[in-house]
Every structure is written in C-alpha cells, then in structure tokens.
Write an enzyme that holds these catalytic residues in place. Structure first.
Site, short mmCIF file in Angstrom:
data_model
loop_
_atom_site.label_atom_id
_atom_site.label_comp_id
_atom_site.label_asym_id
_atom_site.label_seq_id
_atom_site.Cartn_x
_atom_site.Cartn_y
_atom_site.Cartn_z
CD GLU A 161 -2.98 -0.88 -0.02
OE1 GLU A 161 -3.02 0.23 -0.60
OE2 GLU A 161 -3.66 -1.85 -0.38
CE1 TYR A 243 -6.28 3.11 0.35
CE2 TYR A 243 -3.90 3.13 0.63
CZ TYR A 243 -5.02 2.64 0.01
OH TYR A 243 -4.90 1.65 -0.93
CG ASP A 261 -7.89 4.35 -3.31
OD1 ASP A 261 -9.12 4.34 -3.50
OD2 ASP A 261 -7.12 3.53 -3.85
#
Length: 528
Positions: A161, A243, A261
C-alpha cells in the site's frame, strides 16, 4: 440475495451457519461501525447505518411508506449553482458543484446489501492476481489462522500500500517482489539501513515513503509488542495514515473499517452523483462516512479491495466501462447519463484544476576525478563525486551530483560562477588552481516532481588532483556536506533517483558521442 414477501434475508457470497450466528455478526458490525464513527469524532453529528433492522421478520415499513420517504429526500436534495440559486438537479441538465450538506447517506439498507453482494461476487470472479494478495481461508476470524501468517500478510499489505501511493500497479510489482526477497518480514526490514532502503526504492519516487516505512518498522519492533491490529493502534506508527491504517486493519485483520483512496472517491462520487469538491476537507469526511457504510461485516478487506479494484479497472477516470460494472444498477451518475444527454458519468467527481508546478532551475556539475597521473579519461581510472542531500526536505538523505539552485535560467557564465563558489565552499575544490582536463557543457533536461518543474543544466568537469586527492579525502563526510567518490563502474549498480539517473545517462551519451568524434578525427589524421 433473496427477498421473500417483505422479509429481508441476506445470502451474499459467504454463507452463515445458523440464524443466531447471523444475529451475532450483525450486532458486531453495528458496534464496530459505531466505534469507528466515535473514533472519527462523528458519532454525535452523523447518523449511523443501523443494522438492527435486518431480520427474518416482516419489515415494519411498507413499500408505499418507503417510496414516500424517497420522494421527500429527492425534494430536499438540491444543488448549488452560480450565485445563491438552488434548483432541483433533475431540471438542470449538466451537474453543478454541490454543497457538502447535499450529500446523502446510504440510508437504504437494501441498496447497501445489494452493492456489497454485487461487488464481492464481481471481485471474486475478476480480481487481478497480485503478489501481495492472498485469499483468506474458510475461517471468518483471523485468530483461527497461524499468527505468523497473519502478521506476514499485514506486513505485505503495509509494504504494497505504501508503494502503490501515487504509483501504478504495473510499476510496483517488480519493486515489491525485490523488496520481499530482501526483507521478507518486518524483523528483517527493521535491521536494514536507510542507505539500503533508498537504493531498493530508487526510481519509485516520493522517497519519504521509504524513510517512513523503515522508521515505522523499527518503531514496531522496538516496541516489543505484536503487530498493531486496529486503526487507532496503527495510526501511532510512523508513516501510517488513515488510508494505510484502514487497509492493513481490514485486509490483514478483518476489522470492519473503510479505506478511501482516489479510486474509492471516484466510485462513490458516481454512485451518489456527488458534485462537491472532492479535495475539500468536509467532502473527504463525507466520503469516509459513505465508505464506512458500505463496509461488509464479514469480508471488510475484500469489500475495500473490490471498491479500489473497480475504480482501477472498470470505473476509470475517463473511460468507464459501465456495461461491465456490477453496481451500475445502483449508480446515480449512470442513471442521470441515460436520462440526459448533457450529463456524463465522467462528470463525477468534480474535476479540480491542479495548481501548476513551480519552475526551478539548477546547475549540475558531474565532477570526474582521474586517479592516474597521465590524465587520461579512462572509466577504469576515474571516480565521480556524489553529494548527500540534507536529511530533511525534498529527496532527503539521497545521493546526487553537485548541484546548485539559482534564480531564472541564467547563462553559462553565471551558472559556472555559482557552481565554482559551491565547489570551493563545500570541498575546498578550486577549479582555478587544480588541473582541469576538460569542462564541457553537456546540455539540459527537465525533471518533474509533483509540485516542481526542474530544469537542470548539466556540465562535465574532468580534473586531475595531482596529489591533492589526499586533502580532499580527509574532508569526506564532514559535518557540513556529506559526500563520497565512487568509481564509474560502481555507480552503475547504485540505486539512483530517476533525476540523477537522467543526468548520468546524459553524461554517458555525451562521452560516447565525443569519443566517436575523436576517433573519427584521429582516423582522418592518420589517413592524411
């Protein structure tokens, strides 16, 4: 999903062993969602999605009453046009910027359940095969798995990520595989140096991500505790934001928390036909709230990945494939586009004009130091001077060729004057007194950062120190400027930033060109 005579019973892509388990998991989801809202400071302001109404008994609200409520909501929903006029969106044609107050919740529980089931079915059948994805076993709770595998998955999600931020999947795959080969676990990464991490990261850009990833790994290991599982715990780790915390918690630990996102924003904006500015803080909060309402209680990680996957592959910015979209039936933007030629799905979310990157100019001097006394330009007998950037700011702690920023484009004389002052101050290297073999202007190139458009004017300075090398070496790594000399062969294997690599390639091409010209001149002279 099955609906019988007003009874609502959800049979998604997962199966439940009995009704008591359904009731238990349903209550757990309600509690987890309310806890998430409380953590975000919204529990008193926002209406939570109530799952207690989902049961095997007849619904207390008739279809006629539900339709009346929908009509009232439609009447209340307005959009803001120029000035203070407020009009019904069904009469305006082209969508206009709306107020955050106009963004409605997913208040229809049946619609939410349909969206979840459709997304999960689509994701199960169409998800891309990526090295950081691993399907969970048949067990619902991660504590039924081996803890080491769970922590390994959490580490893999974390690394992937962070790499995927501002970077395309196709680019990340090779970097991820090399990274995991070198540091297969959090413990391995915590033992790495910043220099090693920078070299591995070179070319991915946004190098602060790599620094924070290493610092975060050391922080978790030094804490002596297990891998943080919840969003509040994860947010305490260096470099992990909302996030990333949501992604790790939901994908690795099955926590019912959302992720937002750019892909998720686009999907939800089109689902709800939201035309508010997606960059404004209040709008962002609304997207997080809506994403939280969509989170599946049993497969939160898969639902989050399904939303992101849909945005990346189907609900794309400029060419959405609505005919292949599993939730087009619930998509308000798609419905509007079918009813009005002036409305398109790609009108959502609102296009925000990005500020132009500021223009900067720098003089870059590639200093090549010849080691032999004859002063021949052989790659085997020369070294290049590299300078380490400050530990804070742009490209912090990374190596580059000596460079100086200056105002405006400047002419060659101005650039050389500024560079000579820098070399003398930083390395006590006086170009007027040392043996300069050659100093040639190579050219210029553009390097784009997210907020800077940098024009680099590159020159090649070849010198022979004639015994002064020892004086230069004694100052290597001083408190003012950290620098080192590295052989031309060794620099080929270094992890250089894309900007520095661009300059190095320019130098190599220039050398090849001048070498070819010199060879031709020599050949012509011998012929005569």
């Amino acid at each position: 999903m099955v609906i019988l005579h007003g009874q609502l019973k959800v049979l998604c892509s997962y199966s439940l062993r009995d009704d008591s388990e359904f009731e238990t998991l349903k209550n757990q989801q309600q509690q987890q969602y309310n806890n998430w809202l409380t953590m975000a400071g919204k529990s008193k302001k926002k209406k939570s999605l109530n799952f207690s109404n989902i049961s095997d008994t007849d619904s207390s609200t008739s279809s006629e009453e539900e339709e009346k409520k929908k009509k009232k909501r439609r009447k209340r929903r307005v959009v803001v046009k120029r000035g203070n006029d407020r009009t019904n969106p069904n009469q305006t044609g082209k969508p206009t910027k709306s107020s955050v107050l106009d963004i409605e919740d997913f208040s229809d529980e049946l619609t939410v359940l349909k969206i979840r089931a459709s997304l999960l079915d689509w994701y199960d059948a169409n998800q891309r095969v990526l090295p950081w994805r691993k399907k969970r076993g048949s067990s619902i709770q991660p504590d039924e798995e081996d803890e080491r595998q769970t922590f390994k998955r959490a580490y893999a999600v974390w690394v992937s990520e962070i790499m995927l931020q501002q970077t395309k999947v196709a680019t990340v795959i090779d970097y991820y595989n090399r990274w995991m080969d070198k540091w297969p676990s959090l413990q391995h990464l915590a033992q790495a140096t910043q220099e090693e991490v920078n070299e591995m990261w070179a070319g991915l850009g946004y190098y602060r991500r790599a620094r924070f990833l290493l610092e975060g790994a050391k922080m978790v290991i030094e804490g002596g505790e297990e891998f943080p599982r919840t969003v509040p715990q994860l947010l305490k780790v260096r470099g992990i934001g909302d996030y990333t915390a949501g992604a790790i918690a939901s994908i690795a630990f099955n926590e019912s928390v959302p992720v937002v996102d750019g892909n998720v924003v686009r999907v939800i904006a089109r689902l709800k036909a939201i035309s508010a500015n997606p960059k404004e803080s209040e709008t962002i909060k609304s997207f997080w709230k809506l994403a939280g309402q969509l989170v599946d209680p049993f497969r939160p990680g898969d639902l989050n990945q399904a939303l992101m996957e849909l945005g990346a592959t189907i609900c794309t910015p400029t060419s959405p494939s609505c005919s292949s979209c599993p939730i087009s039936e619930q998509c308000h933007a798609f419905s509007l586009s079918k009813n009005s030629q002036s409305v398109q799905v790609i009108d959502y979310p609102l296009k925000v004009i990005k500020p132009k990157p500021r223009r900067e100019f720098s003089a870059v001097c590639v200093v090549e130091i010849l080691d032999d006394q004859k002063g021949t330009c052989s790659n085997m007998s020369s070294r290049l001077l590299l300078v380490k950037r400050p530990e804070e700011g742009l490209l912090a702690g990374l190596w580059e060729f000596p460079s100086v920023l200056f105002d405006g484009e400047g002419d060659l004389g101005t650039r050389r004057k500024v560079m000579d002052q820098y070399l003398k101050k930083s390395f006590e290297l006086d170009t007027r007194n040392c043996n300069v073999i050659s100093r040639e202007e190579v050219g210029d190139c553009i390097h784009i950062f997210s907020h800077i458009r940098l024009r680099m004017y590159v020159e090649l300075l070849v010198i022979n120190l004639n015994g002064e090398e020892k004086i230069l070496s004694e100052k290597e790594g001083n408190d003012t400027v950290a620098w080192k000399c590295i052989s031309s062969n060794a620099i080929e294997g270094m992890g250089l930033t894309s900007g520095v690599r661009k300059v190095y390639n320019m130098i190599q091409q220039y050398k090849q060109k001048t070498s070819l010209v010199y060879s031709r001149k020599k050949k012509n002279t011998q012929t005569k």
